[in-house]
Motif scaffolding. Structure first.
Motif, mmCIF file in Angstrom:
data_model
loop_
_atom_site.group_PDB
_atom_site.id
_atom_site.type_symbol
_atom_site.label_atom_id
_atom_site.label_comp_id
_atom_site.label_asym_id
_atom_site.label_seq_id
_atom_site.Cartn_x
_atom_site.Cartn_y
_atom_site.Cartn_z
ATOM 1 N N ARG A 136 -5.821 0.384 2.202
ATOM 2 C CA ARG A 136 -6.261 0.909 0.845
ATOM 3 C C ARG A 136 -6.972 2.072 0.820
ATOM 4 O O ARG A 136 -6.937 3.083 -0.055
ATOM 5 C CB ARG A 136 -7.204 -0.174 0.294
ATOM 6 C CG ARG A 136 -6.532 -1.459 -0.115
ATOM 7 C CD ARG A 136 -7.557 -2.398 -1.253
ATOM 8 N NE ARG A 136 -8.578 -2.850 -0.390
ATOM 9 C CZ ARG A 136 -8.282 -4.197 0.202
ATOM 10 N NH1 ARG A 136 -7.036 -4.670 0.128
ATOM 11 N NH2 ARG A 136 -9.363 -4.653 0.781
ATOM 12 N N GLN A 137 -7.732 2.319 2.021
ATOM 13 C CA GLN A 137 -8.632 3.696 2.123
ATOM 14 C C GLN A 137 -7.635 4.764 2.153
ATOM 15 O O GLN A 137 -7.748 5.942 1.638
ATOM 16 C CB GLN A 137 -9.446 3.521 3.456
ATOM 17 C CG GLN A 137 -10.452 4.752 3.518
ATOM 18 C CD GLN A 137 -11.532 4.965 2.673
ATOM 19 O OE1 GLN A 137 -12.240 4.210 2.317
ATOM 20 N NE2 GLN A 137 -11.763 6.083 1.729
ATOM 21 N N ARG A 170 -13.597 4.525 6.624
ATOM 22 C CA ARG A 170 -14.091 5.905 6.198
ATOM 23 C C ARG A 170 -13.807 7.057 7.283
ATOM 24 O O ARG A 170 -13.236 8.015 6.895
ATOM 25 C CB ARG A 170 -15.371 5.796 5.774
ATOM 26 C CG ARG A 170 -15.971 7.039 5.195
ATOM 27 C CD ARG A 170 -17.455 6.974 4.800
ATOM 28 N NE ARG A 170 -17.866 8.369 4.149
ATOM 29 C CZ ARG A 170 -19.229 8.514 3.771
ATOM 30 N NH1 ARG A 170 -20.053 7.332 3.694
ATOM 31 N NH2 ARG A 170 -19.690 9.533 3.469
ATOM 32 N N TYR A 177 0.936 -1.197 -0.016
ATOM 33 C CA TYR A 177 -0.007 0.067 -0.009
ATOM 34 C C TYR A 177 0.925 1.426 0.028
ATOM 35 O O TYR A 177 0.688 2.198 0.932
ATOM 36 C CB TYR A 177 -0.977 0.061 1.429
ATOM 37 C CG TYR A 177 -1.832 -1.140 1.018
ATOM 38 C CD1 TYR A 177 -2.848 -1.327 0.225
ATOM 39 C CD2 TYR A 177 -1.751 -2.360 1.823
ATOM 40 C CE1 TYR A 177 -3.659 -2.232 0.284
ATOM 41 C CE2 TYR A 177 -2.397 -3.545 1.732
ATOM 42 C CZ TYR A 177 -3.586 -3.508 1.091
ATOM 43 O OH TYR A 177 -4.450 -4.553 0.962
ATOM 44 N N GLN A 182 -11.475 12.104 -3.411
ATOM 45 C CA GLN A 182 -11.022 11.358 -4.583
ATOM 46 C C GLN A 182 -10.224 12.067 -5.405
ATOM 47 O O GLN A 182 -9.722 11.678 -6.612
ATOM 48 C CB GLN A 182 -11.710 10.374 -5.072
ATOM 49 C CG GLN A 182 -12.430 9.231 -4.495
ATOM 50 C CD GLN A 182 -13.354 9.575 -3.128
ATOM 51 O OE1 GLN A 182 -14.300 10.426 -3.199
ATOM 52 N NE2 GLN A 182 -13.038 9.038 -1.845
ATOM 53 N N GLN A 197 -4.598 4.931 1.304
ATOM 54 C CA GLN A 197 -3.599 5.036 0.222
ATOM 55 C C GLN A 197 -4.418 5.984 -0.784
ATOM 56 O O GLN A 197 -3.912 6.726 -1.437
ATOM 57 C CB GLN A 197 -3.342 3.695 -0.326
ATOM 58 C CG GLN A 197 -2.634 3.624 -1.736
ATOM 59 C CD GLN A 197 -2.356 2.212 -2.017
ATOM 60 O OE1 GLN A 197 -3.261 1.576 -2.165
ATOM 61 N NE2 GLN A 197 -1.095 1.982 -2.497
ATOM 62 N N LYS A 198 -5.892 5.665 -1.003
ATOM 63 C CA LYS A 198 -6.763 6.114 -1.865
ATOM 64 C C LYS A 198 -6.889 7.637 -1.563
ATOM 65 O O LYS A 198 -6.774 8.289 -2.608
ATOM 66 C CB LYS A 198 -8.187 5.623 -1.960
ATOM 67 C CG LYS A 198 -8.944 5.851 -2.854
ATOM 68 C CD LYS A 198 -10.327 5.136 -3.074
ATOM 69 C CE LYS A 198 -11.234 5.520 -1.836
ATOM 70 N NZ LYS A 198 -12.531 4.592 -2.057
ATOM 71 N N ASN A 199 -6.942 7.985 -0.300
ATOM 72 C CA ASN A 199 -7.101 9.297 0.200
ATOM 73 C C ASN A 199 -5.501 10.242 0.248
ATOM 74 O O ASN A 199 -5.810 11.347 0.385
ATOM 75 C CB ASN A 199 -7.851 9.410 1.101
ATOM 76 C CG ASN A 199 -9.348 8.973 0.998
ATOM 77 O OD1 ASN A 199 -9.747 8.345 2.123
ATOM 78 N ND2 ASN A 199 -9.788 9.260 0.082
ATOM 79 N N ARG A 200 -4.528 9.440 0.036
ATOM 80 C CA ARG A 200 -3.523 10.123 0.306
ATOM 81 C C ARG A 200 -3.234 11.453 -0.684
ATOM 82 O O ARG A 200 -2.718 12.441 -0.386
ATOM 83 C CB ARG A 200 -1.988 9.195 0.199
ATOM 84 C CG ARG A 200 -0.755 10.033 0.032
ATOM 85 C CD ARG A 200 -0.646 10.668 1.648
ATOM 86 N NE ARG A 200 0.633 11.384 1.676
ATOM 87 C CZ ARG A 200 1.735 10.989 2.107
ATOM 88 N NH1 ARG A 200 1.870 9.619 2.357
ATOM 89 N NH2 ARG A 200 2.983 11.666 1.823
#
Length: 663
Positions: free
Chosen positions: A345-346, A306, A27, A629, A348-351
């Motif tokens: 994953r969450q 979240r 990740y 996102q 990483q997606k929001n980084r």
């Protein structure tokens, strides 16, 4: 920087540790650094155990760096948190943390004990020799909440040091009487002296740590974990100077507070506001500010992926530049990815969204409503009672949480305030100069604050006095004053029989003071002609006094209309932005490097926010809205009024965040 704090790494087998590093590599971007605790228990450990553990951590850090991560050590226990694992923790002739009643915590120690200081010196020497890239100090370096001790330290050594400061001799019983009995001026004076004693105690310990570390590694960054440290004197500027050797080396900061699971999500924003206060005192040279995000004790699905991700964004909005996640348990044998993969994953997606916020907002200060706190606020805690009998909301700033949920932005620094919110006895912690400055600007206060100001000689500047307090059957009814707008004539019943808050019967004392509401009872009989009101004084300051539930039960439409219009009036239209529609939102407004506003908006409701109207003090007619996102939407102004442009924001999901900037 975004880091993960990890327990029990010294107990992992080599293969298990390799799996952990593989997990983080999978990740990529979720973590820049891995920080390893010296222990997983909350009392200091013997030096021999510390020596064995840091030897293992030295090898673990080398391997983490080989995999591309920064790596450092978090000293979990310096003084100790509380009683835990005592048979295998530090023992010997050290002075324990002592309360004013003589109670002691066996797992926490007095920072003024010279034997304990020698232990601390050797502990940090061992840690520095393990070659971490940085060293974090945990939040046990404090003087309150070392269970079962509430406030400390009142051991003989600390009493002696305080006696030297005050040129007096005290027993614990005598000092308790001085804190709680006698004229208020005398109580305030000795309480302030005790707060300064606490500041000096902690800075003396931090100086020992700084000198020990920097004798071995002169360039070693030291990080400090803070909380809302009112009892300790909130001396973060002094602590930063000490740890940085007056700016010679970098200091990192990890502000925090309690929000461990999401049964009560409003605690998330309360923590953000606490973090905002902590960050507000740090000099601009401190740029690595990682919010503490802690899901202790790691009950995996008790706090959602979240909300953990939203928390990081909100703390950045309040002033942080990164996050330190303490969210993983390493004690189980299951694959890390099975349990924690969805969370990573969450994050990483929001980084990219976090990086956008940090890049745009930097160290700028949130602007808006200031709660009137300062470094001496704890001195006025229960001024007419037992000083240590629990925290009061107006000391911590919690009194304003509902106001902020109406989409009125907070300011954590006086310099960024457009309106000040004064509650209870908070003004007694301020100097005359501070009060006079406040009264030249916009002030919203409750009845108790009004009484304090009148008693201090400021009656002419505030325009009202409290005639009496009424404790039953009171209902607020809005007058036809223009500030009430469409709310004129409507009623607000906060049910004193259930949630008893006295209602202040106000009397206008100066020409021009006007009522915004009156008080009636259940028979619609008039109890008071004035339950809240406004006044503009000769200094040019604008005053609002709210005598009926000033801080709570604010979430109905009539009150939200009144308060938003009132805050604009108090600020003389300097309020930088606010939510103009009937929604439950939190808003942080900060000036970016190019002079434009950057706004972080959180929908703090379980409902999706539709038809949400955001008013911004600007002549610009377009904004860019970025979701978590990093998808952008351009919106044009729907109207303008009084220097504010109004924008209709596309739907925002429940507990979701948007970043907004002028185009």
């Amino acid at each position: 920087m975004f880091s993960f704090r990890l327990y029990d790494v010294f107990d992992l087998t080599d293969s298990r540790f390799e799996q952990l590093l593989d997990f983080f590599r999978k990740y990529e971007g979720a973590a820049d650094a891995l920080t390893f605790f010296t222990t997983s228990t909350h009392a200091p450990i013997p030096l021999e155990a510390a020596k064995e553990r840091v030897a293992v951590l030295k090898l673990r850090m080398q391997e983490a760096r080989r995999r591309g991560f920064r790596a450092g050590i978090n000293v979990m226990t310096t003084l100790g948190h509380h009683n835990e694992h005592l048979p295998h923790s530090l023992a010997g002739p050290y002075t324990r943390m002592t309360g004013i009643e003589g109670d002691v915590c066996q797992g926490s120690f007095c920072p003024n004990d010279e034997r304990m200081r020698e232990y601390v010196r050797e502990l940090y020497r061992l840690v520095a020799l393990a070659e971490p890239e940085y060293i974090w100090l945990d939040d046990d370096i404090r003087l309150a909440n070392h269970r079962p001790v509430g406030q400390g330290c009142f051991c003989d050594t600390c009493l002696e040091r305080f006696g030297v400061r005050t040129c007096a001799t005290y027993t614990r019983e005598q000092l308790k009487r001085q804190f709680n009995e006698g004229p208020e001026a005398d109580k305030l004076a000795i309480r302030r002296q005790w707060l300064q004693h606490n500041r000096d105690t902690l800075n003396r310990l931090l100086q020992l740590i700084e000198q020990t570390v920097h004798e071995i590694r002169p360039d070693m960054p030291i990080g400090f974990m803070s909380g809302d440290r009112f009892y300790e004197g909130y001396d973060f500027p002094g602590m930063e100077r000490t740890l940085s050797d007056n700016g010679e080396t970098a200091v990192m900061w990890r502000p925090g507070g309690g929000f461990y699971w999401d049964e009560r999500p409003a605690e998330l924003t309360a923590k953000s506001h606490a973090i905002g206060r902590q960050v507000s005192l740090l000099p601009d040279r401190v740029t690595d500010i990682q919010s503490e995000i802690e899901n202790f004790p790691y009950q995996r699905i008790r706090k959602s992926d979240r909300l953990t991700a939203v928390e990081a964004a909100c703390h950045i909005a309040a002033g942080c530049t990164g996050a330190a996640y303490n969210v993983l348990s390493l004690t189980g044998g299951e694959p890390y990815d099975d349990e924690y993969g969805p969370l990573l994953r969450q994050l990483q997606k929001n980084r990219p969204f976090y990086d956008l916020l940090v890049g745009k907002l930097g160290r700028s200060k949130p602007a808006g409503l200031h709660t009137g706190w300062n470094m001496d606020s704890f001195a006025v805690q229960r001024l007419s009672g037992n000083w240590f009998e629990g925290y009061i909301g107006h000391i911590t700033g919690h009194h304003a949480l509902e106001l902020f949920e109406l989409g009125l932005p907070p300011a954590y620094s006086e310099s960024a305030a457009v309106v000040s919110l004064l509650a209870g006895e908070s003004v007694r912690a301020m100097s005359d100069k501070q009060i006079e400055q406040l009264l030249q600007n916009g002030v919203y206060m409750d009845g108790q604050a009004l009484e304090q100001l009148c008693a201090m000689g400021y009656g002419e500047e505030v325009g009202f006095r409290v005639e009496s307090s009424v404790r039953e059957d009171c209902i607020e009814q809005f007058t036809d004053h223009p500030l009430n707008g469409a709310a004129a004539g409507r009623k607000r019943n906060c049910r004193q029989s259930f949630w008893n808050v006295p209602a202040a019967h106000l009397v206008q004392t100066q020409p021009g003071a006007a009522a915004l509401s009156r008080i009636v009872n259940y028979a619609n009989e008039e109890v008071s002609l004035c339950g809240s009101g406004i006044f503009e004084n000769k200094l040019g300051g604008r005053i609002a006094v709210a005598g009926y539930y000033p801080w709570t039960m604010l979430h109905n439409q009539a009150k939200s209309i009144q308060l938003r219009r009132l805050m604009r009036w108090l600020s003389k239209d300097r309020l930088p932005a606010y939510i103009a529609s009937f929604h439950k939102c939190n808003l942080w407004v900060r000036e970016m490097a190019d002079g434009r506003y950057g706004i972080v908006l959180l929908n703090s409701s379980m409902d999706q926010a539709d038809d949400l109207a955001l008013n911004i003090k600007t002549t610009s007619d377009r904004i860019r809205i970025t979701d978590m996102q990093c998808s952008d939407t351009i919106v044009s102004a729907s109207s303008s009024n009084g220097g504010y442009s109004s924008f209709l924001i596309p739907p925002v999901g429940n507990w979701d965040v948007r970043f907004i900037e002028l185009v």
